[in-house]
Enzyme design. Structure first.
Site, PDB file in Angstrom:
ATOM      1  N   CYS A 105       0.849  -1.189   0.000  1.00  0.00           N
ATOM      2  CA  CYS A 105       0.000   0.000   0.000  1.00  0.00           C
ATOM      3  C   CYS A 105       0.884   1.240   0.000  1.00  0.00           C
ATOM      4  CB  CYS A 105      -0.886  -0.031   1.247  1.00  0.00           C
ATOM      5  SG  CYS A 105      -1.951   1.397   1.418  1.00  0.00           S
ATOM      6  N   HIS A 147      -9.041  -3.838  -2.374  1.00  0.00           N
ATOM      7  CA  HIS A 147      -8.044  -3.127  -1.557  1.00  0.00           C
ATOM      8  C   HIS A 147      -8.398  -1.628  -1.483  1.00  0.00           C
ATOM      9  CE1 HIS A 147      -3.784  -2.361  -0.157  1.00  0.00           C
ATOM     10  NE2 HIS A 147      -4.136  -1.163  -0.577  1.00  0.00           N
ATOM     11  N   GLU A 148      -8.700  -1.039  -2.646  1.00  0.00           N
ATOM     12  CA  GLU A 148      -9.032   0.397  -2.668  1.00  0.00           C
ATOM     13  C   GLU A 148     -10.379   0.662  -1.993  1.00  0.00           C
ATOM     14  OE1 GLU A 148      -6.709   2.426  -3.256  1.00  0.00           O
ATOM     15  OE2 GLU A 148      -5.431   0.842  -4.047  1.00  0.00           O
ATOM     16  N   HIS A 151     -10.166   1.094   1.613  1.00  0.00           N
ATOM     17  CA  HIS A 151      -9.732   2.442   2.027  1.00  0.00           C
ATOM     18  C   HIS A 151     -10.917   3.369   2.288  1.00  0.00           C
ATOM     19  CE1 HIS A 151      -5.401   2.512   2.012  1.00  0.00           C
ATOM     20  NE2 HIS A 151      -5.323   1.970   0.816  1.00  0.00           N
TER      21      HIS A 151
END
Length: 196
Positions: A105, A147-148, A151
């Site tokens: 990341c 993954h994004e 966030h």
């Protein structure tokens, strides 16, 4: 314009981000700046919280993975052509048997760990024109999106590690938040900004 990437330890990375509408100020400039920032740091994805904005916006460009010879020609072609902006995304479902992949990341430089995720997702989102789409992705593209997406939900990949793994990397994470790290892109460190 390249924006500083927020480092591990900043509160903005742990917040659930808010939805935006087409009146969000200077949105197209922000998206452009986020792409510049992501490419400048050799990333394949970047979420708004990583540039200090708690809004539901992230972008993905998997082209760098297309150079990896461990993927088939078909996979490489998919990865090469995948570039998208996701606004107000909502993952509707994640299916299949979880698989491990070594993730990193931009907010947590020099830390890479295997993370388990389901291989297929169905996601609803809006594009830059605020048109709504519902699409299904699998494999590495799904993983980068997951993954994004994490966030904008206030989740980091390190949150998904076992408590044993977390203990092993605790010192590294502390150093990152203090700015005790060598990186070749602009970053903003939470522990350093508090001292001023």
């Amino acid at each position: 314009m390249i924006l500083p990437i927020v480092a591990y330890g900043d509160a903005v990375l742990k917040k659930k981000a808010k939805e935006i509408d087409k009146n969000y100020p200077d949105l197209s400039t922000l998206i452009e700046n986020m792409y510049d920032t992501m490419y400048g740091a050799y990333g394949v994805g970047l979420a708004a919280p990583q540039v200090g904005l708690s809004i539901r916006l992230f972008l993905v460009d998997t082209e760098p993975f297309a150079e990896d010879d461990s993927f088939s020609e078909e996979e490489k072609a998919q990865l090469k052509g995948f570039k998208k902006t996701f606004i107000n995304a909502k993952i509707i479902e994640e299916v299949g048997d979880e698989w491990a992949f070594n993730e990193g990341c931009l907010s947590i430089p020099d830390v890479r760990e295997d993370v388990f995720r389901k291989p297929q997702i169905k996601i609803q989102y809006q594009d830059e024109n605020f048109d709504t789409h519902v699409e299904t992705y699998d494999g590495l593209i799904a993983r980068v999106i997951q993954h994004e997406y994490d966030h904008i939900e206030g989740i980091l990949f390190t949150d998904k590690l076992s408590s044993f793994k977390k203990r092993l990397i605790k010192g590294k994470l502390t150093n990152i938040s203090k700015g005790k790290i060598k990186i070749d892109y602009k970053m903003r460190f939470p522990a350093m900004s508090r001292k001023r």
